[in-house]
Design a protein around this motif. Sequence first.
Motif, PDB file in Angstrom:
ATOM      1  N   PRO A  58       4.356 -20.117  12.210  1.00 37.79           N
ATOM      2  CA  PRO A  58       5.517 -19.940  10.980  1.00 37.79           C
ATOM      3  C   PRO A  58       5.121 -19.198   9.867  1.00 37.79           C
ATOM      4  O   PRO A  58       5.637 -18.395   9.384  1.00 37.79           O
ATOM      5  CB  PRO A  58       6.097 -21.183  11.114  1.00 37.79           C
ATOM      6  CG  PRO A  58       5.669 -21.968  12.312  1.00 37.79           C
ATOM      7  CD  PRO A  58       4.355 -21.255  12.558  1.00 37.79           C
ATOM      8  N   LEU A  59       3.983 -19.956   9.324  1.00 37.23           N
ATOM      9  CA  LEU A  59       3.623 -19.690   8.004  1.00 37.23           C
ATOM     10  C   LEU A  59       3.183 -17.877   7.771  1.00 37.23           C
ATOM     11  O   LEU A  59       3.370 -17.174   7.282  1.00 37.23           O
ATOM     12  CB  LEU A  59       2.527 -20.355   7.386  1.00 37.23           C
ATOM     13  CG  LEU A  59       1.905 -19.797   5.921  1.00 37.23           C
ATOM     14  CD1 LEU A  59       3.065 -20.103   4.817  1.00 37.23           C
ATOM     15  CD2 LEU A  59       0.739 -20.646   5.654  1.00 37.23           C
ATOM     16  N   GLY A  60       2.240 -17.574   8.954  1.00 39.41           N
ATOM     17  CA  GLY A  60       1.928 -16.133   8.842  1.00 39.41           C
ATOM     18  C   GLY A  60       2.928 -15.168   9.322  1.00 39.41           C
ATOM     19  O   GLY A  60       3.353 -14.111   8.685  1.00 39.41           O
ATOM     20  N   ARG A  61       4.041 -15.905   9.917  1.00 35.51           N
ATOM     21  CA  ARG A  61       5.223 -14.726  10.171  1.00 35.51           C
ATOM     22  C   ARG A  61       6.181 -14.682   9.020  1.00 35.51           C
ATOM     23  O   ARG A  61       6.642 -13.398   8.775  1.00 35.51           O
ATOM     24  CB  ARG A  61       6.024 -15.262  11.528  1.00 35.51           C
ATOM     25  CG  ARG A  61       5.479 -15.410  12.947  1.00 35.51           C
ATOM     26  CD  ARG A  61       6.373 -15.906  13.702  1.00 35.51           C
ATOM     27  NE  ARG A  61       5.605 -16.134  15.219  1.00 35.51           N
ATOM     28  CZ  ARG A  61       5.631 -17.336  15.767  1.00 35.51           C
ATOM     29  NH1 ARG A  61       6.128 -18.504  15.309  1.00 35.51           N
ATOM     30  NH2 ARG A  61       4.854 -17.642  16.646  1.00 35.51           N
TER      31      ARG A  61
ATOM     32  N   ALA B  76       9.266  -6.588   1.135  1.00 34.89           N
ATOM     33  CA  ALA B  76       9.028  -6.333  -0.228  1.00 34.89           C
ATOM     34  C   ALA B  76       8.671  -4.907  -0.336  1.00 34.89           C
ATOM     35  O   ALA B  76       8.814  -4.105  -1.456  1.00 34.89           O
ATOM     36  CB  ALA B  76       8.072  -7.305  -0.997  1.00 34.89           C
ATOM     37  N   THR B  77       7.939  -4.292   0.419  1.00 33.71           N
ATOM     38  CA  THR B  77       7.404  -3.249   0.416  1.00 33.71           C
ATOM     39  C   THR B  77       8.557  -2.138   0.843  1.00 33.71           C
ATOM     40  O   THR B  77       8.624  -1.107   0.030  1.00 33.71           O
ATOM     41  CB  THR B  77       5.991  -3.187   1.588  1.00 33.71           C
ATOM     42  OG1 THR B  77       5.083  -3.912   1.284  1.00 33.71           O
ATOM     43  CG2 THR B  77       5.772  -1.574   1.655  1.00 33.71           C
ATOM     44  N   THR B  78       9.343  -2.396   1.809  1.00 40.15           N
ATOM     45  CA  THR B  78      10.340  -1.514   2.040  1.00 40.15           C
ATOM     46  C   THR B  78      11.481  -1.390   0.820  1.00 40.15           C
ATOM     47  O   THR B  78      11.631  -0.279   0.334  1.00 40.15           O
ATOM     48  CB  THR B  78      11.155  -1.996   3.269  1.00 40.15           C
ATOM     49  OG1 THR B  78      10.345  -2.320   4.423  1.00 40.15           O
ATOM     50  CG2 THR B  78      12.211  -1.023   3.480  1.00 40.15           C
ATOM     51  N   ALA B  79      11.573  -2.457   0.088  1.00 36.84           N
ATOM     52  CA  ALA B  79      12.498  -2.584  -1.332  1.00 36.84           C
ATOM     53  C   ALA B  79      11.744  -1.672  -2.023  1.00 36.84           C
ATOM     54  O   ALA B  79      12.493  -1.009  -2.831  1.00 36.84           O
ATOM     55  CB  ALA B  79      12.746  -3.936  -1.408  1.00 36.84           C
ATOM     56  N   THR B  80      10.459  -1.793  -2.343  1.00 36.73           N
ATOM     57  CA  THR B  80       9.735  -1.289  -3.313  1.00 36.73           C
ATOM     58  C   THR B  80       9.909   0.226  -3.154  1.00 36.73           C
ATOM     59  O   THR B  80       9.984   0.907  -4.059  1.00 36.73           O
ATOM     60  CB  THR B  80       8.548  -1.866  -3.564  1.00 36.73           C
ATOM     61  OG1 THR B  80       8.471  -3.094  -3.702  1.00 36.73           O
ATOM     62  CG2 THR B  80       7.726  -0.913  -4.742  1.00 36.73           C
ATOM     63  N   LEU B  81       9.674   0.889  -1.961  1.00 36.28           N
ATOM     64  CA  LEU B  81       9.702   2.135  -1.519  1.00 36.28           C
ATOM     65  C   LEU B  81      11.059   2.953  -1.268  1.00 36.28           C
ATOM     66  O   LEU B  81      10.895   3.943  -1.602  1.00 36.28           O
ATOM     67  CB  LEU B  81       8.696   2.358  -0.393  1.00 36.28           C
ATOM     68  CG  LEU B  81       7.313   2.054  -0.548  1.00 36.28           C
ATOM     69  CD1 LEU B  81       6.725   2.061   0.851  1.00 36.28           C
ATOM     70  CD2 LEU B  81       6.630   2.666  -1.772  1.00 36.28           C
ATOM     71  N   MET B  82      11.945   2.129  -1.179  1.00 42.70           N
ATOM     72  CA  MET B  82      13.457   2.871  -0.736  1.00 42.70           C
ATOM     73  C   MET B  82      14.109   2.337  -2.031  1.00 42.70           C
ATOM     74  O   MET B  82      14.839   3.042  -2.417  1.00 42.70           O
ATOM     75  CB  MET B  82      13.587   2.400   0.646  1.00 42.70           C
ATOM     76  CG  MET B  82      12.814   3.195   1.539  1.00 42.70           C
ATOM     77  SD  MET B  82      13.079   3.242   3.161  1.00 42.70           S
ATOM     78  CE  MET B  82      11.899   3.948   4.156  1.00 42.70           C
ATOM     79  N   PHE B  83      14.599   1.021  -1.861  1.00 47.56           N
ATOM     80  CA  PHE B  83      15.674   0.400  -2.817  1.00 47.56           C
ATOM     81  C   PHE B  83      15.556   0.927  -4.222  1.00 47.56           C
ATOM     82  O   PHE B  83      16.699   1.325  -4.804  1.00 47.56           O
ATOM     83  CB  PHE B  83      15.955  -0.939  -2.458  1.00 47.56           C
ATOM     84  CG  PHE B  83      16.854  -1.859  -3.251  1.00 47.56           C
ATOM     85  CD1 PHE B  83      18.038  -1.543  -3.038  1.00 47.56           C
ATOM     86  CD2 PHE B  83      16.748  -2.477  -4.221  1.00 47.56           C
ATOM     87  CE1 PHE B  83      19.131  -1.953  -3.558  1.00 47.56           C
ATOM     88  CE2 PHE B  83      17.510  -3.084  -5.153  1.00 47.56           C
ATOM     89  CZ  PHE B  83      18.891  -2.884  -4.833  1.00 47.56           C
TER      90      PHE B  83
ATOM     91  N   LEU C 279       6.148  -9.572   3.118  1.00 47.40           N
ATOM     92  CA  LEU C 279       5.653  -8.187   2.931  1.00 47.40           C
ATOM     93  C   LEU C 279       6.241  -7.077   3.124  1.00 47.40           C
ATOM     94  O   LEU C 279       6.282  -6.198   2.500  1.00 47.40           O
ATOM     95  CB  LEU C 279       4.062  -8.258   3.482  1.00 47.40           C
ATOM     96  CG  LEU C 279       3.079  -9.164   2.786  1.00 47.40           C
ATOM     97  CD1 LEU C 279       1.796  -9.299   3.390  1.00 47.40           C
ATOM     98  CD2 LEU C 279       2.782  -8.825   1.187  1.00 47.40           C
ATOM     99  N   VAL C 280       6.777  -6.967   4.541  1.00 52.04           N
ATOM    100  CA  VAL C 280       7.480  -5.741   5.131  1.00 52.04           C
ATOM    101  C   VAL C 280       8.662  -5.734   4.370  1.00 52.04           C
ATOM    102  O   VAL C 280       8.958  -4.582   3.944  1.00 52.04           O
ATOM    103  CB  VAL C 280       7.872  -5.934   6.635  1.00 52.04           C
ATOM    104  CG1 VAL C 280       8.538  -5.089   7.055  1.00 52.04           C
ATOM    105  CG2 VAL C 280       6.412  -6.142   7.432  1.00 52.04           C
TER     106      VAL C 280
ATOM    107  N   ALA D 158      -0.439  -3.977   1.206  1.00 55.33           N
ATOM    108  CA  ALA D 158       0.330  -4.800   1.980  1.00 55.33           C
ATOM    109  C   ALA D 158       0.187  -4.654   3.200  1.00 55.33           C
ATOM    110  O   ALA D 158       0.103  -5.797   4.226  1.00 55.33           O
ATOM    111  CB  ALA D 158       1.911  -4.259   1.665  1.00 55.33           C
ATOM    112  N   LEU D 159      -0.216  -3.460   3.959  1.00 52.53           N
ATOM    113  CA  LEU D 159      -0.638  -3.179   5.312  1.00 52.53           C
ATOM    114  C   LEU D 159      -2.034  -3.818   5.685  1.00 52.53           C
ATOM    115  O   LEU D 159      -2.027  -4.492   6.673  1.00 52.53           O
ATOM    116  CB  LEU D 159      -0.895  -1.677   5.606  1.00 52.53           C
ATOM    117  CG  LEU D 159      -1.335  -1.244   6.910  1.00 52.53           C
ATOM    118  CD1 LEU D 159      -0.222  -1.607   7.752  1.00 52.53           C
ATOM    119  CD2 LEU D 159      -1.673   0.329   6.972  1.00 52.53           C
ATOM    120  N   ALA D 160      -2.875  -4.010   4.724  1.00 56.68           N
ATOM    121  CA  ALA D 160      -4.169  -4.800   4.955  1.00 56.68           C
ATOM    122  C   ALA D 160      -3.937  -6.253   5.386  1.00 56.68           C
ATOM    123  O   ALA D 160      -4.433  -6.680   5.961  1.00 56.68           O
ATOM    124  CB  ALA D 160      -5.064  -4.474   3.791  1.00 56.68           C
ATOM    125  N   MET D 161      -2.909  -6.797   4.387  1.00 57.10           N
ATOM    126  CA  MET D 161      -2.537  -8.103   4.600  1.00 57.10           C
ATOM    127  C   MET D 161      -1.733  -8.473   5.823  1.00 57.10           C
ATOM    128  O   MET D 161      -2.037  -9.430   6.216  1.00 57.10           O
ATOM    129  CB  MET D 161      -1.631  -8.407   3.219  1.00 57.10           C
ATOM    130  CG  MET D 161      -1.176  -9.803   3.175  1.00 57.10           C
ATOM    131  SD  MET D 161      -2.523 -11.174   2.655  1.00 57.10           S
ATOM    132  CE  MET D 161      -1.752 -12.310   2.525  1.00 57.10           C
TER     133      MET D 161
END
Length: 71
Positions: free
Chosen positions: A26-29, A38-45, A35-36, A3-6
């Motif tokens: 806007p697509l890049g944002r 989803a990664t936070t949800a996966t690691l914490m939630f 990604l930010v 995710a960080l690489a992406m």
Amino acid sequence: MTALAMVIGMTPMALGLGEGGEQNAPLGRAVIGGLVFATTATLMFVPVVFSMVHKKRGGSATAPLEMQHAH
């Protein structure tokens, strides 16, 4: 790490660099934000919810099924 690489790879697109870059910014944002989140949800939630469910059941998730029914 993936995710960080992406996120790093999408940063130039989110900044709108280059010819016609303002159209793709806007697509890049959106990709970086997703990604930010989803990664936070996966690691914490997800671990928090698992812990809450595990405490509610009162059993050990690592014990074999036969051991839990033997008591």
